[in-house]
Scaffold this motif. Structure first.
Motif, PDB file in Angstrom:
ATOM      1  N   ASN A   1       0.798  -1.229   0.000  1.00  8.25           N
ATOM      2  CA  ASN A   1       0.000   0.000   0.000  1.00  8.25           C
ATOM      3  C   ASN A   1       0.829   1.276   0.000  1.00  8.25           C
ATOM      4  O   ASN A   1       0.270   2.359   0.143  1.00  8.25           O
ATOM      5  N   SER A   2       2.135   1.153  -0.112  1.00  8.28           N
ATOM      6  CA  SER A   2       2.964   2.352  -0.030  1.00  8.28           C
ATOM      7  C   SER A   2       2.799   3.213  -1.271  1.00  8.28           C
ATOM      8  O   SER A   2       2.494   2.704  -2.351  1.00  8.28           O
ATOM      9  N   PRO A   3       3.024   4.537  -1.138  1.00 13.63           N
ATOM     10  CA  PRO A   3       2.933   5.412  -2.307  1.00 13.63           C
ATOM     11  C   PRO A   3       4.095   5.173  -3.256  1.00 13.63           C
ATOM     12  O   PRO A   3       5.019   4.424  -2.957  1.00 13.63           O
ATOM     13  N   SER A   4       4.027   5.804  -4.398  1.00 10.93           N
ATOM     14  CA  SER A   4       5.085   5.644  -5.383  1.00 10.93           C
ATOM     15  C   SER A   4       6.390   6.220  -4.858  1.00 10.93           C
ATOM     16  O   SER A   4       6.396   7.044  -3.946  1.00 10.93           O
ATOM     17  N   PRO A   5       7.523   5.805  -5.419  1.00 10.87           N
ATOM     18  CA  PRO A   5       8.798   6.368  -4.970  1.00 10.87           C
ATOM     19  C   PRO A   5       8.844   7.885  -5.089  1.00 10.87           C
ATOM     20  O   PRO A   5       9.423   8.557  -4.241  1.00 10.87           O
ATOM     21  N   GLN A   6       8.227   8.439  -6.128  1.00 14.27           N
ATOM     22  CA  GLN A   6       8.243   9.895  -6.296  1.00 14.27           C
ATOM     23  C   GLN A   6       7.492  10.587  -5.167  1.00 14.27           C
ATOM     24  O   GLN A   6       7.925  11.615  -4.639  1.00 14.27           O
ATOM     25  N   GLU A   7       6.346  10.020  -4.744  1.00 11.27           N
ATOM     26  CA  GLU A   7       5.569  10.631  -3.661  1.00 11.27           C
ATOM     27  C   GLU A   7       6.301  10.520  -2.338  1.00 11.27           C
ATOM     28  O   GLU A   7       6.299  11.458  -1.531  1.00 11.27           O
ATOM     29  N   SER A   8       6.942   9.378  -2.081  1.00  6.77           N
ATOM     30  CA  SER A   8       7.660   9.199  -0.822  1.00  6.77           C
ATOM     31  C   SER A   8       8.860  10.112  -0.737  1.00  6.77           C
ATOM     32  O   SER A   8       9.122  10.739   0.283  1.00  6.77           O
ATOM     33  N   LEU A   9       9.628  10.206  -1.819  1.00  9.66           N
ATOM     34  CA  LEU A   9      10.832  11.019  -1.802  1.00  9.66           C
ATOM     35  C   LEU A   9      10.522  12.511  -1.761  1.00  9.66           C
ATOM     36  O   LEU A   9      11.318  13.298  -1.287  1.00  9.66           O
ATOM     37  N   ALA A  10       9.337  12.907  -2.230  1.00  7.69           N
ATOM     38  CA  ALA A  10       8.985  14.320  -2.259  1.00  7.69           C
ATOM     39  C   ALA A  10       8.985  14.918  -0.862  1.00  7.69           C
ATOM     40  O   ALA A  10       9.315  16.083  -0.666  1.00  7.69           O
ATOM     41  N   GLU A  11       8.608  14.101   0.143  1.00  2.45           N
ATOM     42  CA  GLU A  11       8.557  14.612   1.516  1.00  2.45           C
ATOM     43  C   GLU A  11       9.950  14.872   2.066  1.00  2.45           C
ATOM     44  O   GLU A  11      10.131  15.659   2.989  1.00  2.45           O
ATOM     45  N   PHE A  12      10.972  14.185   1.523  1.00  2.00           N
ATOM     46  CA  PHE A  12      12.316  14.309   2.069  1.00  2.00           C
ATOM     47  C   PHE A  12      13.265  15.034   1.121  1.00  2.00           C
ATOM     48  O   PHE A  12      14.442  15.134   1.381  1.00  2.00           O
ATOM     49  N   GLU A  13      12.747  15.562   0.014  1.00  2.00           N
ATOM     50  CA  GLU A  13      13.608  16.238  -0.934  1.00  2.00           C
ATOM     51  C   GLU A  13      13.599  17.749  -0.737  1.00  2.00           C
ATOM     52  O   GLU A  13      14.162  18.481  -1.527  1.00  2.00           O
ATOM     53  N   GLN A  14      12.928  18.209   0.339  1.00  2.00           N
ATOM     54  CA  GLN A  14      12.983  19.627   0.650  1.00  2.00           C
ATOM     55  C   GLN A  14      14.386  19.958   1.154  1.00  2.00           C
ATOM     56  O   GLN A  14      14.999  19.174   1.857  1.00  2.00           O
TER      57      GLN A  14
ATOM     58  N   ARG B   1      -0.685   1.924  12.660  1.00  5.30           N
ATOM     59  CA  ARG B   1      -0.935   2.330  11.269  1.00  5.30           C
ATOM     60  C   ARG B   1      -1.915   3.498  11.205  1.00  5.30           C
ATOM     61  O   ARG B   1      -2.814   3.606  12.021  1.00  5.30           O
ATOM     62  N   ARG B   2      -1.711   4.330  10.206  1.00  3.48           N
ATOM     63  CA  ARG B   2      -2.634   5.425   9.950  1.00  3.48           C
ATOM     64  C   ARG B   2      -3.665   4.964   8.917  1.00  3.48           C
ATOM     65  O   ARG B   2      -3.313   4.324   7.922  1.00  3.48           O
ATOM     66  N   SER B   3      -4.925   5.288   9.153  1.00  4.23           N
ATOM     67  CA  SER B   3      -5.985   4.852   8.247  1.00  4.23           C
ATOM     68  C   SER B   3      -5.885   5.588   6.922  1.00  4.23           C
ATOM     69  O   SER B   3      -5.386   6.714   6.840  1.00  4.23           O
ATOM     70  N   LYS B   4      -6.385   4.937   5.867  1.00  9.35           N
ATOM     71  CA  LYS B   4      -6.293   5.505   4.525  1.00  9.35           C
ATOM     72  C   LYS B   4      -7.191   6.717   4.340  1.00  9.35           C
ATOM     73  O   LYS B   4      -6.974   7.520   3.430  1.00  9.35           O
TER      74      LYS B   4
ATOM     75  N   GLY C   1      -7.839   0.158  19.830  1.00 11.84           N
ATOM     76  CA  GLY C   1      -7.750  -1.295  19.877  1.00 11.84           C
ATOM     77  C   GLY C   1      -6.777  -1.876  18.874  1.00 11.84           C
ATOM     78  O   GLY C   1      -6.922  -3.032  18.455  1.00 11.84           O
ATOM     79  N   GLY C   2      -5.764  -1.089  18.498  1.00  9.47           N
ATOM     80  CA  GLY C   2      -4.782  -1.574  17.540  1.00  9.47           C
ATOM     81  C   GLY C   2      -5.170  -1.388  16.089  1.00  9.47           C
ATOM     82  O   GLY C   2      -4.390  -1.717  15.198  1.00  9.47           O
ATOM     83  N   HIS C   3      -6.373  -0.851  15.847  1.00 11.10           N
ATOM     84  CA  HIS C   3      -6.811  -0.625  14.471  1.00 11.10           C
ATOM     85  C   HIS C   3      -6.203   0.677  13.931  1.00 11.10           C
ATOM     86  O   HIS C   3      -5.782   1.545  14.698  1.00 11.10           O
ATOM     87  N   PRO C   4      -6.165   0.855  12.611  1.00  7.98           N
ATOM     88  CA  PRO C   4      -5.636   2.103  12.053  1.00  7.98           C
ATOM     89  C   PRO C   4      -6.425   3.312  12.544  1.00  7.98           C
ATOM     90  O   PRO C   4      -7.640   3.251  12.724  1.00  7.98           O
ATOM     91  N   VAL C   5      -5.722   4.406  12.763  1.00  6.62           N
ATOM     92  CA  VAL C   5      -6.350   5.637  13.258  1.00  6.62           C
ATOM     93  C   VAL C   5      -6.010   6.774  12.300  1.00  6.62           C
ATOM     94  O   VAL C   5      -5.016   6.732  11.571  1.00  6.62           O
ATOM     95  N   GLN C   6      -6.841   7.808  12.308  1.00  7.52           N
ATOM     96  CA  GLN C   6      -6.656   8.931  11.395  1.00  7.52           C
ATOM     97  C   GLN C   6      -5.556   9.880  11.857  1.00  7.52           C
ATOM     98  O   GLN C   6      -4.666  10.239  11.093  1.00  7.52           O
ATOM     99  N   ASP C   7      -5.640  10.303  13.118  1.00 11.13           N
ATOM    100  CA  ASP C   7      -4.774  11.378  13.601  1.00 11.13           C
ATOM    101  C   ASP C   7      -3.487  10.863  14.223  1.00 11.13           C
ATOM    102  O   ASP C   7      -3.115  11.221  15.342  1.00 11.13           O
ATOM    103  N   LEU C   8      -2.767  10.015  13.504  1.00 13.76           N
ATOM    104  CA  LEU C   8      -1.469   9.520  13.938  1.00 13.76           C
ATOM    105  C   LEU C   8      -0.393  10.422  13.343  1.00 13.76           C
ATOM    106  O   LEU C   8      -0.424  10.749  12.153  1.00 13.76           O
TER     107      LEU C   8
ATOM    108  N   GLY D   1       3.903   9.276   4.945  1.00 15.95           N
ATOM    109  CA  GLY D   1       4.125   8.220   5.925  1.00 15.95           C
ATOM    110  C   GLY D   1       2.819   7.555   6.334  1.00 15.95           C
ATOM    111  O   GLY D   1       1.747   8.136   6.232  1.00 15.95           O
ATOM    112  N   TRP D   2       2.920   6.345   6.827  1.00 15.69           N
ATOM    113  CA  TRP D   2       1.702   5.596   7.160  1.00 15.69           C
ATOM    114  C   TRP D   2       1.770   4.902   8.524  1.00 15.69           C
ATOM    115  O   TRP D   2       0.768   4.398   9.017  1.00 15.69           O
ATOM    116  N   ALA D   3       2.941   4.866   9.171  1.00 15.11           N
ATOM    117  CA  ALA D   3       3.040   4.072  10.400  1.00 15.11           C
ATOM    118  C   ALA D   3       4.020   4.691  11.376  1.00 15.11           C
ATOM    119  O   ALA D   3       4.856   5.535  11.026  1.00 15.11           O
TER     120      ALA D   3
END
Length: 332
Positions: free
Chosen positions: A68-81, A181-184, A237-244, A285-287
């Motif tokens: 479920n991870s985003p594309s490499p371009q989307e992931s790297l965009a957060e760290f290319e600042q 995990r953060r919910s989708k 309860g261990g389920h994904p949450v929104q505000d992580l 990020g997701w987790a």
């Protein structure tokens, strides 16, 4: 119907994830950092959750969600600042960006020495790490000086130890990390409220970027944000949450100090205020991983691996101990 299979290839250039379908040529999905060349325990997969853990040369473990991870371009965009001194990427992650490796969605840091082994729980809700223990610190009991006339008669006699015995520094080198995990359906902008307790720091390593784009969260350290993440994860309860709150998110407002005031003004408000109302722009990020249980395990032979076993629903863990010294509350 052709069968699809994902597989990993460990190479000097990195850890590469490929997908093969039938007799077609495998397609490269992701390029992850180089794993430590120390056997089969340095790259672990969990098919149920679609997770991959790589033991990095920095001594930490990076976790990726291949399914479920985003594309490499989307992931790297957060760290290319641009970072401090014009450097790109977060500390420890700049090399990955330079080599076009996707930064981990979740990173587990060592407790003392470099992590040597890791593995997932069957459902992928936990990650177990083990590192060679550091030296056990032995503290000699302090002796009591001769009492003064005004001292209480119940005080220990001269020359007697104050404590209950020889104290040993607690070494916790076997750690069970809960993966929150953060919910989708997490909104693009969400809010977090944190009250300072006067004991813990906020615990976020931030980058001011260009001074006008907000505070980019590079890393989450022990502190109030880690405690907040743990609480919301347990409440769900261990389920994904929104505000992580995870690495890659960006703080765009602190109380009444908004993005237009600049990153420096928001950082000053974080230092000044006792109650924080944060507005956060969701990143890729997701987790987030936090230590659920820690153990002292000085020896870890192949016969004892894996050291932690789970119940069917992963609500309980079991660990067998033989001929080991357990340290609780700092004393034997």
């Amino acid at each position: 119907m052709a069968t699809t299979m994902d597989f990993l290839v460990a190479a000097d250039s990195g850890t590469h994830v490929y997908r093969a379908k039938g007799l077609e040529k495998p397609v490269l999905l992701r390029s992850l950092p180089v794993a430590v060349p120390a056997g089969t325990q340095t790259i672990r997969c969990n098919a149920a959750a679609g997770l991959v853990a790589v033991l990095l040369r920095t001594g930490s473990v990076g976790v990726w969600d291949i399914a479920n991870s985003p594309s490499p371009q989307e992931s790297l965009a957060e760290f290319e600042q641009p970072g401090p001194q014009g450097r790109r990427g977060a500390p420890g992650l700049s090399g990955m960006v330079a080599q076009q490796h996707v930064p981990p969605s979740c990173e587990v840091l060592p407790q003392g020495n470099a992590i040597a082994r890791c593995y997932f729980s069957p459902k992928g809700n936990f990650l177990v790490t083990w590192e060679p223990p550091a030296r056990v610190r032995v503290e000699r009991p302090q002796t009591v000086q001769a009492p003064t006339p005004s001292s209480s008669s119940t005080a220990p006699a001269e020359g007697q130890p104050k404590g209950p015995g020889i104290a040993l520094g607690k070494v916790e080198n076997l750690v069970v990390w809960a993966i929150a995990r953060r919910s989708k359906d997490c909104p693009r902008i969400f809010e977090v409220k944190i009250n300072k307790d006067g004991k813990q720091r906020l615990g976020v390593n931030v980058d001011h970027l260009d001074g006008k784009s907000g505070l980019l969260i590079r890393r989450i350290d022990p502190g109030l944000v880690e405690t907040y993440n743990r609480e919301v994860h347990l409440q769900a309860g261990g389920h994904p949450v929104q505000d992580l709150v995870v690495a890659g998110d960006k703080i765009v407002a602190v109380n009444d100090v908004f993005l237009s005031a600049g990153a420096q003004a928001m950082a000053q408000e974080i230092q000044r205020a006792d109650k924080l109302h944060l507005k956060i722009h969701r990143g890729s990020g997701w987790a987030f991983a936090y230590a659920a249980v820690k153990y002292f395990a000085p020896n870890m032979s192949p016969v004892r691996w894996p050291p932690i076993l789970w119940s069917a629903d992963e609500s309980m863990v079991c660990r067998a101990v033989t001929n080991e010294i357990l340290i609780a509350e700092g004393f034997t």
